[in-house]
Enzyme design. Structure first.
Site, short mmCIF file in Angstrom:
data_model
loop_
_atom_site.label_atom_id
_atom_site.label_comp_id
_atom_site.label_asym_id
_atom_site.label_seq_id
_atom_site.Cartn_x
_atom_site.Cartn_y
_atom_site.Cartn_z
CB SER A 142 -0.75 0.06 1.30
OG SER A 142 -1.53 1.26 1.59
CE1 TYR A 155 -4.68 -1.97 4.85
CE2 TYR A 155 -3.32 0.23 4.66
CZ TYR A 155 -4.39 -1.05 3.95
OH TYR A 155 -4.39 -1.08 2.68
CE LYS A 159 -2.01 -3.66 3.16
NZ LYS A 159 -2.08 -4.92 2.09
N1 NAD Z 1 -8.68 -0.23 -2.08
C1 NAD Z 1 -7.64 0.65 -1.60
O1 NAD Z 1 -7.31 1.93 -1.86
C2 NAD Z 1 -6.06 -0.17 -1.58
C3 NAD Z 1 -4.98 0.69 -1.23
C4 NAD Z 1 -3.78 0.04 -0.87
C5 NAD Z 1 -3.95 -1.43 -0.57
N2 NAD Z 1 -4.91 -1.90 -0.72
C6 NAD Z 1 -4.71 -3.54 -0.39
O2 NAD Z 1 -5.39 -4.17 -1.51
C7 NAD Z 1 -5.81 -5.62 -1.05
C8 NAD Z 1 -6.98 -5.80 -1.60
O3 NAD Z 1 -7.84 -4.96 -1.05
P1 NAD Z 1 -9.37 -4.24 -1.89
O4 NAD Z 1 -9.26 -2.85 -1.66
O5 NAD Z 1 -9.43 -4.96 -3.18
O6 NAD Z 1 -10.46 -4.79 -0.91
P2 NAD Z 1 -11.56 -5.71 -1.06
O7 NAD Z 1 -12.44 -5.49 0.41
O8 NAD Z 1 -12.45 -5.30 -2.25
O9 NAD Z 1 -10.94 -7.08 -1.06
C9 NAD Z 1 -10.31 -7.72 -0.02
C10 NAD Z 1 -10.64 -9.07 -0.09
O10 NAD Z 1 -9.94 -9.89 1.04
C11 NAD Z 1 -10.82 -10.93 1.37
N3 NAD Z 1 -10.54 -11.21 2.60
C12 NAD Z 1 -10.56 -10.41 3.74
N4 NAD Z 1 -10.33 -11.13 5.06
C13 NAD Z 1 -9.66 -12.46 4.53
C14 NAD Z 1 -9.44 -13.42 5.08
N5 NAD Z 1 -9.04 -13.61 6.62
N6 NAD Z 1 -9.23 -14.79 4.16
C15 NAD Z 1 -9.43 -14.65 3.06
N7 NAD Z 1 -9.93 -13.62 2.58
C16 NAD Z 1 -10.04 -12.26 3.04
C17 NAD Z 1 -12.37 -10.29 1.27
O11 NAD Z 1 -13.34 -11.06 1.49
C18 NAD Z 1 -12.26 -9.60 0.06
O12 NAD Z 1 -12.78 -10.23 -1.08
C19 NAD Z 1 -5.64 -5.47 0.51
O13 NAD Z 1 -4.34 -6.21 1.03
C20 NAD Z 1 -5.55 -3.79 0.81
O14 NAD Z 1 -5.01 -3.64 1.98
C21 NAD Z 1 -6.18 -1.34 -1.16
#
Ligand code: NAD
Length: 278
Positions: A142, A155, A159
Protein backbone atom coordinates in the site's frame (compact mmCIF):
# COMPACT_ATOMS: atom_id res chain seq x y z
CA UNK A 1 -0.58 -15.13 -29.62
CA UNK A 2 0.21 -16.66 -26.23
CA UNK A 3 -0.51 -14.40 -23.28
CA UNK A 4 2.22 -13.11 -21.01
CA UNK A 5 1.24 -15.66 -18.35
CA UNK A 6 0.68 -18.55 -20.74
CA UNK A 7 0.80 -21.88 -18.90
CA UNK A 8 1.39 -20.29 -15.50
CA UNK A 9 -0.67 -21.34 -12.48
CA UNK A 10 -1.35 -18.78 -9.77
CA UNK A 11 -3.03 -18.57 -6.39
CA UNK A 12 -4.69 -15.23 -5.62
CA UNK A 13 -5.97 -14.62 -2.11
CA UNK A 14 -8.74 -12.15 -1.38
CA UNK A 15 -9.78 -12.71 -4.97
CA UNK A 16 -13.54 -12.50 -4.54
CA UNK A 17 -13.57 -8.73 -4.96
CA UNK A 18 -11.66 -5.54 -5.65
CA UNK A 19 -7.99 -5.81 -6.58
CA UNK A 20 -7.88 -9.60 -6.19
CA UNK A 21 -10.80 -10.20 -8.57
CA UNK A 22 -9.34 -7.82 -11.15
CA UNK A 23 -6.01 -9.62 -10.84
CA UNK A 24 -7.65 -13.02 -11.32
CA UNK A 25 -9.37 -11.76 -14.50
CA UNK A 26 -6.17 -10.17 -15.81
CA UNK A 27 -4.14 -13.32 -15.15
CA UNK A 28 -6.66 -15.49 -17.00
CA UNK A 29 -6.76 -12.98 -19.88
CA UNK A 30 -2.99 -13.43 -20.13
CA UNK A 31 -3.25 -17.21 -20.27
CA UNK A 32 -2.85 -18.20 -16.61
CA UNK A 33 -5.00 -20.58 -14.62
CA UNK A 34 -5.88 -19.38 -11.14
CA UNK A 35 -7.09 -20.48 -7.76
CA UNK A 36 -9.50 -17.84 -6.51
CA UNK A 37 -9.16 -17.96 -2.71
CA UNK A 38 -11.34 -16.01 -0.33
CA UNK A 39 -13.84 -16.32 2.50
CA UNK A 40 -16.71 -14.77 0.52
CA UNK A 41 -17.82 -18.04 -1.03
CA UNK A 42 -20.67 -16.86 -3.22
CA UNK A 43 -18.70 -14.04 -4.81
CA UNK A 44 -15.63 -16.23 -5.22
CA UNK A 45 -17.61 -19.07 -6.82
CA UNK A 46 -19.31 -16.63 -9.18
CA UNK A 47 -16.01 -15.12 -10.26
CA UNK A 48 -14.38 -18.52 -10.80
CA UNK A 49 -17.38 -19.72 -12.82
CA UNK A 50 -17.17 -16.60 -15.01
CA UNK A 51 -13.56 -17.49 -15.81
CA UNK A 52 -14.52 -20.95 -17.07
CA UNK A 53 -12.07 -23.83 -16.82
CA UNK A 54 -9.20 -21.45 -16.10
CA UNK A 55 -10.24 -20.88 -12.48
CA UNK A 56 -11.31 -22.75 -9.37
CA UNK A 57 -12.59 -21.27 -6.13
CA UNK A 58 -11.36 -22.38 -2.72
CA UNK A 59 -12.58 -21.13 0.64
CA UNK A 60 -9.39 -20.16 2.44
CA UNK A 61 -9.07 -17.95 5.50
CA UNK A 62 -5.61 -16.43 5.15
CA UNK A 63 -5.20 -16.10 8.91
CA UNK A 64 -4.96 -19.92 9.06
CA UNK A 65 -1.70 -21.40 7.84
CA UNK A 66 -3.21 -24.75 6.85
CA UNK A 67 -5.81 -23.02 4.68
CA UNK A 68 -3.19 -20.95 2.89
CA UNK A 69 -1.10 -24.08 2.30
CA UNK A 70 -4.22 -25.77 0.90
CA UNK A 71 -4.54 -23.15 -1.85
CA UNK A 72 -1.17 -24.16 -3.27
CA UNK A 73 -1.98 -27.86 -2.98
CA UNK A 74 -5.23 -27.20 -4.86
CA UNK A 75 -3.36 -25.38 -7.63
CA UNK A 76 -1.09 -28.39 -8.06
CA UNK A 77 -4.02 -30.85 -7.98
CA UNK A 78 -6.29 -28.83 -10.27
CA UNK A 79 -3.80 -27.56 -12.82
CA UNK A 80 -0.74 -29.76 -12.39
CA UNK A 81 1.70 -27.04 -11.36
CA UNK A 82 2.19 -23.87 -9.37
CA UNK A 83 4.14 -20.77 -10.40
CA UNK A 84 2.89 -17.75 -8.50
CA UNK A 85 1.03 -16.54 -5.43
CA UNK A 86 -0.52 -13.11 -4.95
CA UNK A 87 -0.92 -12.50 -1.21
CA UNK A 88 -3.67 -9.95 -1.53
CA UNK A 89 -6.40 -10.52 1.06
CA UNK A 90 -6.87 -7.57 3.33
CA UNK A 91 -9.02 -5.30 5.40
CA UNK A 92 -8.78 -1.92 7.07
CA UNK A 93 -8.45 -3.45 10.53
CA UNK A 94 -8.16 -2.04 14.01
CA UNK A 95 -8.41 1.72 14.47
CA UNK A 96 -8.04 4.46 17.02
CA UNK A 97 -5.43 6.03 19.24
CA UNK A 98 -2.31 4.01 20.04
CA UNK A 99 -2.84 4.99 23.70
CA UNK A 100 -6.04 3.01 23.92
CA UNK A 101 -5.60 0.42 21.20
CA UNK A 102 -6.95 -2.99 22.04
CA UNK A 103 -4.31 -5.69 21.60
CA UNK A 104 -6.91 -8.03 20.15
CA UNK A 105 -7.64 -5.57 17.34
CA UNK A 106 -3.92 -5.15 16.73
CA UNK A 107 -3.35 -8.91 16.47
CA UNK A 108 -6.41 -9.44 14.26
CA UNK A 109 -5.17 -6.87 11.76
CA UNK A 110 -1.67 -8.34 11.78
CA UNK A 111 -3.11 -11.81 11.24
CA UNK A 112 -5.01 -10.80 8.12
CA UNK A 113 -2.47 -8.46 6.57
CA UNK A 114 0.91 -9.77 7.70
CA UNK A 115 0.67 -13.36 8.98
CA UNK A 116 -1.17 -14.13 5.74
CA UNK A 117 1.72 -12.80 3.66
CA UNK A 118 4.15 -14.87 5.73
CA UNK A 119 2.06 -18.03 5.28
CA UNK A 120 1.66 -17.45 1.55
CA UNK A 121 5.34 -16.63 1.06
CA UNK A 122 6.47 -19.60 3.15
CA UNK A 123 4.34 -22.23 1.43
CA UNK A 124 4.84 -20.77 -2.04
CA UNK A 125 8.62 -20.79 -1.45
CA UNK A 126 8.58 -24.42 -0.34
CA UNK A 127 6.53 -25.51 -3.35
CA UNK A 128 8.57 -23.48 -5.83
CA UNK A 129 11.92 -24.65 -4.44
CA UNK A 130 10.70 -28.25 -4.73
CA UNK A 131 9.55 -27.66 -8.32
CA UNK A 132 12.89 -26.13 -9.25
CA UNK A 133 11.88 -23.89 -12.15
CA UNK A 134 11.62 -20.53 -10.43
CA UNK A 135 8.45 -18.60 -9.77
CA UNK A 136 6.97 -15.41 -8.44
CA UNK A 137 5.76 -14.41 -4.98
CA UNK A 138 3.73 -11.22 -4.89
CA UNK A 139 2.06 -9.28 -2.09
CA UNK A 140 -0.30 -6.32 -2.05
CA UNK A 141 1.34 -3.58 -0.03
CA UNK A 142 0.00 0.00 0.00
CA UNK A 143 1.11 3.60 -0.13
CA UNK A 144 0.68 3.15 3.64
CA UNK A 145 3.85 1.02 3.30
CA UNK A 146 5.74 4.23 2.57
CA UNK A 147 4.57 6.80 5.11
CA UNK A 148 2.38 7.31 8.12
CA UNK A 149 -1.00 8.96 8.14
CA UNK A 150 -2.58 7.00 5.31
CA UNK A 151 -4.22 4.36 7.45
CA UNK A 152 -4.72 3.24 11.01
CA UNK A 153 -1.65 2.25 13.07
CA UNK A 154 -1.89 -1.55 12.67
CA UNK A 155 -2.64 -1.23 8.94
CA UNK A 156 0.34 1.09 8.38
CA UNK A 157 2.61 -1.14 10.46
CA UNK A 158 1.58 -4.33 8.66
CA UNK A 159 1.95 -2.72 5.24
CA UNK A 160 5.44 -1.45 6.11
CA UNK A 161 6.36 -4.94 7.33
CA UNK A 162 5.25 -6.47 4.04
CA UNK A 163 7.99 -4.48 2.32
CA UNK A 164 10.50 -5.81 4.84
CA UNK A 165 9.33 -9.37 4.26
CA UNK A 166 9.58 -8.87 0.49
CA UNK A 167 13.11 -7.50 0.61
CA UNK A 168 14.33 -9.97 3.20
CA UNK A 169 13.08 -13.06 1.42
CA UNK A 170 14.03 -11.92 -2.10
CA UNK A 171 17.75 -12.46 -1.60
CA UNK A 172 17.30 -15.89 -0.04
CA UNK A 173 15.14 -17.09 -2.92
CA UNK A 174 17.03 -15.39 -5.77
CA UNK A 175 19.37 -18.37 -6.36
CA UNK A 176 16.25 -20.47 -6.96
CA UNK A 177 15.04 -17.91 -9.56
CA UNK A 178 12.07 -17.25 -7.32
CA UNK A 179 11.27 -13.55 -7.47
CA UNK A 180 9.61 -11.76 -4.55
CA UNK A 181 7.94 -8.41 -5.12
CA UNK A 182 5.11 -6.22 -3.86
CA UNK A 183 2.75 -3.66 -5.35
CA UNK A 184 1.74 -0.53 -3.44
CA UNK A 185 -1.64 0.70 -4.65
CA UNK A 186 -2.75 4.24 -3.97
CA UNK A 187 -6.40 5.05 -3.45
CA UNK A 188 -8.25 2.37 -5.43
CA UNK A 189 -11.99 2.15 -6.01
CA UNK A 190 -12.89 -1.15 -4.33
CA UNK A 191 -15.40 -2.42 -1.79
CA UNK A 192 -12.73 -1.83 0.88
CA UNK A 193 -12.30 1.88 0.11
CA UNK A 194 -16.04 2.36 -0.46
CA UNK A 195 -16.72 0.80 2.93
CA UNK A 196 -14.10 2.90 4.69
CA UNK A 197 -15.51 6.12 3.24
CA UNK A 198 -19.15 5.09 3.48
CA UNK A 199 -19.47 6.13 -0.16
CA UNK A 200 -20.75 4.53 -3.36
CA UNK A 201 -18.55 3.70 -6.35
CA UNK A 202 -19.07 7.06 -8.09
CA UNK A 203 -18.23 9.14 -5.05
CA UNK A 204 -15.27 6.90 -4.23
CA UNK A 205 -14.00 7.33 -7.80
CA UNK A 206 -14.26 11.11 -7.43
CA UNK A 207 -12.29 10.97 -4.19
CA UNK A 208 -9.72 8.67 -5.77
CA UNK A 209 -9.26 11.18 -8.60
CA UNK A 210 -9.01 14.04 -6.10
CA UNK A 211 -6.22 12.16 -4.31
CA UNK A 212 -4.29 11.82 -7.55
CA UNK A 213 -2.09 14.45 -9.18
CA UNK A 214 -3.16 12.86 -12.47
CA UNK A 215 -6.81 13.64 -11.62
CA UNK A 216 -7.70 10.09 -12.53
CA UNK A 217 -9.45 7.58 -10.33
CA UNK A 218 -7.51 4.36 -9.83
CA UNK A 219 -9.48 1.22 -10.54
CA UNK A 220 -8.44 -2.32 -9.55
CA UNK A 221 -7.48 -3.15 -13.14
CA UNK A 222 -4.55 -0.71 -12.89
CA UNK A 223 -3.13 -2.65 -9.96
CA UNK A 224 -3.76 -5.95 -11.73
CA UNK A 225 -1.56 -4.77 -14.63
CA UNK A 226 1.38 -4.35 -12.25
CA UNK A 227 0.84 -7.87 -10.90
CA UNK A 228 0.70 -9.27 -14.44
CA UNK A 229 4.02 -7.59 -15.20
CA UNK A 230 5.68 -8.86 -12.02
CA UNK A 231 4.38 -12.41 -12.55
CA UNK A 232 5.52 -12.46 -16.16
CA UNK A 233 8.90 -13.16 -17.70
CA UNK A 234 9.06 -9.45 -18.61
CA UNK A 235 10.09 -8.97 -14.95
CA UNK A 236 12.62 -11.80 -14.89
CA UNK A 237 15.37 -9.54 -13.48
CA UNK A 238 13.07 -7.83 -10.95
CA UNK A 239 13.10 -9.01 -7.36
CA UNK A 240 12.90 -7.48 -3.89
CA UNK A 241 11.00 -4.49 -5.27
CA UNK A 242 7.97 -2.44 -4.36
CA UNK A 243 6.14 -0.99 -7.36
CA UNK A 244 3.88 1.91 -6.48
CA UNK A 245 0.75 2.47 -8.56
CA UNK A 246 -0.79 5.63 -7.12
CA UNK A 247 -1.21 8.09 -10.01
CA UNK A 248 1.58 10.17 -8.50
CA UNK A 249 0.10 10.62 -5.03
CA UNK A 250 3.37 9.92 -3.22
CA UNK A 251 5.70 11.43 -5.81
CA UNK A 252 5.76 14.99 -4.48
CA UNK A 253 6.70 16.15 -1.00
CA UNK A 254 3.41 16.64 0.77
CA UNK A 255 4.10 20.35 1.42
CA UNK A 256 4.16 21.11 -2.30
CA UNK A 257 0.68 19.76 -2.68
CA UNK A 258 -0.73 22.68 -0.76
CA UNK A 259 1.12 25.31 -2.82
CA UNK A 260 -0.38 24.27 -6.10
CA UNK A 261 -3.15 26.72 -6.85
CA UNK A 262 -4.41 24.75 -9.79
CA UNK A 263 -4.01 21.17 -8.69
CA UNK A 264 -6.40 19.75 -6.20
CA UNK A 265 -5.64 16.47 -4.61
CA UNK A 266 -5.39 15.19 -1.10
CA UNK A 267 -2.15 15.27 0.81
CA UNK A 268 -1.37 12.86 3.63
CA UNK A 269 -2.91 15.09 6.29
CA UNK A 270 -6.18 15.30 4.40
CA UNK A 271 -6.13 11.62 3.66
CA UNK A 272 -5.49 10.96 7.33
CA UNK A 273 -8.51 13.10 8.12
CA UNK A 274 -10.59 11.04 5.71
CA UNK A 275 -9.37 7.89 7.38
CA UNK A 276 -9.65 9.20 10.94
CA UNK A 277 -12.53 6.91 11.75
CA UNK A 278 -10.77 3.78 10.57
N1 NAD B 1 -8.55 -0.18 -2.04
C1 NAD B 1 -7.46 0.55 -1.78
O1 NAD B 1 -7.48 1.80 -1.88
C2 NAD B 1 -6.18 -0.14 -1.37
C3 NAD B 1 -5.02 0.65 -1.31
C4 NAD B 1 -3.83 0.04 -0.94
C5 NAD B 1 -3.79 -1.31 -0.64
N2 NAD B 1 -4.94 -2.04 -0.72
C6 NAD B 1 -4.82 -3.46 -0.39
O2 NAD B 1 -5.32 -4.22 -1.47
C7 NAD B 1 -5.73 -5.50 -0.98
C8 NAD B 1 -7.09 -5.81 -1.54
O3 NAD B 1 -8.00 -4.85 -1.04
P1 NAD B 1 -9.26 -4.32 -1.88
O4 NAD B 1 -9.20 -2.84 -1.83
O5 NAD B 1 -9.37 -5.02 -3.17
O6 NAD B 1 -10.40 -4.74 -0.85
P2 NAD B 1 -11.67 -5.71 -1.00
O7 NAD B 1 -12.37 -5.61 0.29
O8 NAD B 1 -12.39 -5.40 -2.25
O9 NAD B 1 -10.99 -7.14 -1.17
C9 NAD B 1 -10.34 -7.77 -0.10
C10 NAD B 1 -10.70 -9.24 -0.16
O10 NAD B 1 -10.00 -9.91 0.89
C11 NAD B 1 -10.88 -10.86 1.42
N3 NAD B 1 -10.48 -11.22 2.78
C12 NAD B 1 -10.53 -10.45 3.90
N4 NAD B 1 -10.12 -11.15 4.96
C13 NAD B 1 -9.82 -12.40 4.51
C14 NAD B 1 -9.36 -13.58 5.13
N5 NAD B 1 -9.13 -13.65 6.46
N6 NAD B 1 -9.14 -14.67 4.35
C15 NAD B 1 -9.37 -14.63 3.02
N7 NAD B 1 -9.82 -13.54 2.38
C16 NAD B 1 -10.05 -12.45 3.12
C17 NAD B 1 -12.25 -10.21 1.38
O11 NAD B 1 -13.29 -11.15 1.47
C18 NAD B 1 -12.20 -9.49 0.04
O12 NAD B 1 -12.70 -10.28 -1.02
C19 NAD B 1 -5.67 -5.42 0.54
O13 NAD B 1 -4.48 -6.03 1.00
C20 NAD B 1 -5.61 -3.92 0.80
O14 NAD B 1 -4.98 -3.62 2.01
C21 NAD B 1 -6.13 -1.49 -1.08
Amino acid sequence: MAGRLHDKVAVITGAAGGIGAATARAFVDEGARVIVADVQDERGETLAASLGGAARYLHADVTRETEVAATIAMAQQSFGSFDCIVNNAGLIGGAGSIATMDAAHWHATMATLLDSAFFGTKHAAAALIARGVGGSILTTASIASLQGGLGAHPYTTAKHAIVGLTRSVASELAPHRIRVNAVAPGFVVTPLSMGSLGADADETAQRSAAASPMRLPTFPEEIARAFVYLASDDARQVTGQLITVDAGATAAPSVSRYHDGVSRFLGPAELAERFRSL
